[in-house]
Scaffold this motif. Structure first.
Motif, mmCIF file in Angstrom:
data_model
loop_
_atom_site.group_PDB
_atom_site.id
_atom_site.type_symbol
_atom_site.label_atom_id
_atom_site.label_comp_id
_atom_site.label_asym_id
_atom_site.label_seq_id
_atom_site.Cartn_x
_atom_site.Cartn_y
_atom_site.Cartn_z
ATOM 1 N N LEU A 1 0.827 -1.198 0.000
ATOM 2 C CA LEU A 1 0.000 0.000 0.000
ATOM 3 C C LEU A 1 0.870 1.260 0.000
ATOM 4 C CD1 LEU A 1 -2.636 1.538 0.111
ATOM 5 C CD2 LEU A 1 -2.704 1.145 2.593
ATOM 6 N N SER A 2 1.964 1.223 0.746
ATOM 7 C CA SER A 2 2.905 2.352 0.732
ATOM 8 C C SER A 2 3.434 2.589 -0.678
ATOM 9 C CB SER A 2 4.072 2.089 1.688
ATOM 10 O OG SER A 2 3.627 1.899 3.008
ATOM 11 N N THR A 3 3.699 1.486 -1.396
ATOM 12 C CA THR A 3 4.168 1.583 -2.779
ATOM 13 C C THR A 3 3.121 2.253 -3.658
ATOM 14 O OG1 THR A 3 5.467 -0.447 -2.526
ATOM 15 C CG2 THR A 3 4.966 0.262 -4.776
ATOM 16 N N ALA A 4 1.881 1.794 -3.550
ATOM 17 C CA ALA A 4 0.798 2.323 -4.386
ATOM 18 C C ALA A 4 0.600 3.818 -4.153
ATOM 19 C CB ALA A 4 -0.495 1.560 -4.113
ATOM 20 N N LEU A 5 0.625 4.244 -2.894
ATOM 21 C CA LEU A 5 0.422 5.660 -2.566
ATOM 22 C C LEU A 5 1.599 6.514 -3.028
ATOM 23 C CD1 LEU A 5 -1.092 5.285 1.018
ATOM 24 C CD2 LEU A 5 -2.321 5.803 -1.091
ATOM 25 N N ARG A 6 2.815 6.004 -2.812
ATOM 26 C CA ARG A 6 4.012 6.749 -3.223
ATOM 27 C C ARG A 6 4.069 6.903 -4.740
ATOM 28 N NH1 ARG A 6 8.326 4.816 -5.351
ATOM 29 N NH2 ARG A 6 7.958 2.683 -4.637
ATOM 30 N N GLU A 7 3.861 5.797 -5.450
ATOM 31 C CA GLU A 7 3.934 5.830 -6.904
ATOM 32 C C GLU A 7 2.817 6.677 -7.511
ATOM 33 O OE1 GLU A 7 5.890 4.641 -9.270
ATOM 34 O OE2 GLU A 7 7.372 3.550 -8.086
ATOM 35 N N THR A 8 1.647 6.661 -6.898
ATOM 36 C CA THR A 8 0.545 7.497 -7.377
ATOM 37 C C THR A 8 0.917 8.972 -7.285
ATOM 38 O OG1 THR A 8 -1.157 5.867 -6.808
ATOM 39 C CG2 THR A 8 -1.858 8.173 -6.959
ATOM 40 N N ASN A 9 1.506 9.343 -6.164
ATOM 41 C CA ASN A 9 1.942 10.729 -5.987
ATOM 42 C C ASN A 9 3.008 11.108 -7.010
ATOM 43 O OD1 ASN A 9 2.179 13.269 -4.884
ATOM 44 N ND2 ASN A 9 3.491 12.628 -3.203
ATOM 45 N N GLU A 10 3.946 10.198 -7.273
ATOM 46 C CA GLU A 10 5.021 10.479 -8.223
ATOM 47 C C GLU A 10 4.498 10.569 -9.658
ATOM 48 O OE1 GLU A 10 8.001 7.501 -7.755
ATOM 49 O OE2 GLU A 10 8.490 8.066 -5.682
ATOM 50 N N GLU A 11 3.573 9.675 -10.021
ATOM 51 C CA GLU A 11 3.131 9.587 -11.408
ATOM 52 C C GLU A 11 2.105 10.647 -11.789
ATOM 53 O OE1 GLU A 11 3.781 4.838 -12.382
ATOM 54 O OE2 GLU A 11 1.762 5.698 -12.386
ATOM 55 N N ILE A 12 1.129 10.904 -10.908
ATOM 56 C CA ILE A 12 0.057 11.828 -11.291
ATOM 57 C C ILE A 12 -0.004 13.068 -10.392
ATOM 58 C CG2 ILE A 12 -1.279 9.935 -12.261
ATOM 59 C CD1 ILE A 12 -3.168 10.165 -9.859
ATOM 60 N N GLY A 13 0.930 13.190 -9.454
ATOM 61 C CA GLY A 13 1.029 14.397 -8.651
ATOM 62 C C GLY A 13 -0.094 14.603 -7.650
ATOM 63 N N ILE A 14 -0.723 13.523 -7.210
ATOM 64 C CA ILE A 14 -1.794 13.612 -6.215
ATOM 65 C C ILE A 14 -1.418 12.773 -4.999
ATOM 66 C CG2 ILE A 14 -4.218 13.133 -5.701
ATOM 67 C CD1 ILE A 14 -4.869 13.606 -8.602
ATOM 68 N N SER A 15 -1.384 13.409 -3.840
ATOM 69 C CA SER A 15 -1.097 12.707 -2.594
ATOM 70 C C SER A 15 -2.411 12.260 -1.971
ATOM 71 C CB SER A 15 -0.336 13.625 -1.633
ATOM 72 O OG SER A 15 -0.085 12.963 -0.424
ATOM 73 N N ILE A 16 -2.600 10.955 -1.889
ATOM 74 C CA ILE A 16 -3.848 10.398 -1.359
ATOM 75 C C ILE A 16 -3.582 9.773 0.001
ATOM 76 C CG2 ILE A 16 -5.613 8.616 -1.707
ATOM 77 C CD1 ILE A 16 -5.446 9.184 -4.669
#
Length: 226
Positions: A116-131
Motif C-alpha cells: 500500500l505504501s508503494t501504491a500511494l508513493r507511486e501514485t503521488n510520483e506519477e500523477i502528482g496527487i497525494s492520497i
C-alpha cells in the motif's frame, strides 16, 4: 411514440460522447444503463463491505523468487456527480509496458513498508496527487502478469473530489471512465470479439485498448458492483 422519441434523442446525445461500439442497436433503449447507475456513496458502502481490508498494513509475500512486486491504486472519484475510475496511458519511452493503459502505481521498493505504501508513493510520483491512507477502503486479489513476471497488489481508494493531476514523464495521459459505462461495455459489447477468453478481457474505450492486468483488475471491481 413519446418514449421512442426520447430514446432516439438520448442516443443522439450519447453518440457525441461515446464511441459507436458503445451504442445499443436501434431496437434498444439506453435508459437501463442510466437508471442502474450507482451513486458514489452507494459504491463506497458496497466496496467497504466486500473488499479485503486486512492486507492494508501487511507486507507483501513473494512466493516465487523470480517474480517482482508492484502495487497500484484504483481511484474512484466523482466527476459531474458521476463515479469514475482514473486510468493512465504510460509513456511510449518506458522499457516495461510502454503506451499501455494502467492504474497509477509501480515497483515495490525496500523502503516501502507495505505494498500500500508503494501504491500511494507511486501514485503521488506519477500523477502528482497525494492520497491519504484514510481514503483506501480495501484491496483486491493479487494479479500476476505472465510476460513480465509481476505480482500486482491492487488497492481501492474512494476520493469524491479529486485534485487536478499533474503527470510526470512516465505518464503520457490521464483520463477517467464512468463506472456505469465500463460495466455496460464489459457486460454487453466491451469485450473484443476476437478475444474469446473471458479471463483475459480486452476493453475498448474511445482510442484506448485496456487489456492484461489492468482489465483483470477492472473486472474485479465491477464484479462487486453488480
Amino acid at each position: 411514440m413519446v418514449v421512442l422519441f426520447v430514446c432516439q434523442n438520448m442516443r443522439a446525445i450519447l453518440s457525441m460522447t461515446f464511441p459507436i461500439e458503445f451504442l445499443v442497436d436501434k431496437f434498444k433503449c439506453i435508459f437501463p444503463l442510466i437508471n442502474d447507475m450507482l451513486s458514489f456513496i452507494q459504491i463506497r458502502e458496497i466496496l467497504k463491505n466486500t473488499l479485503n481490508s486486512d492486507c492494508l498494513s501487511k507486507r507483501c509475500v513473494n512466493s516465487k523468487k523470480n517474480n517482482k512486486i508492484a502495487a497500484v491504486l484504483v481511484i474512484i472519484h466523482c466527476h459531474e456527480n458521476t463515479p469514475h475510475i482514473l486510468l493512465t496511458k504510460r509513456s511510449g519511452k518506458l522499457n516495461n509496458h510502454p503506451s499501455q493503459i494502467a492504474f497509477p502505481g509501480g515497483n515495490f521498493c525496500p523502503n516501502d513498508l507495505t505494498p500500500l505504501s508503494t501504491a500511494l508513493r507511486e501514485t503521488n510520483e506519477e500523477i502528482g496527487i497525494s492520497i491519504s491512507r484514510d481514503y483506501v477502503i480495501g484491496s483486491l486479489e493479487v494479479v500476476q502478469t505472465t510476460t513480465s513476471n509481476y505480482y500486482i497488489y491492487p488497492f481501492v481508494a474512494m476520493v469524491e473530489k479529486l485534485s487536478k493531476p499533474h503527470p510526470n514523464e512516465e505518464v503520457q495521459k490521464i483520463f477517467s471512465i464512468p463506472i456505469n459505462v465500463l460495466s455496460y461495455m464489459i457486460d454487453n459489447m466491451g469485450i473484443s470479439k476476437n478475444h474469446v477468453d473471458e479471463h483475459n478481457p480486452r476493453i475498448k474505450w474511445q482510442d484506448y485498448l485496456i487489456w492484461g492486468a489492468t482489465a483483470k483488475i477492472l473486472k474485479q471491481v465491477l464484479k462487486y458492483l453488480r
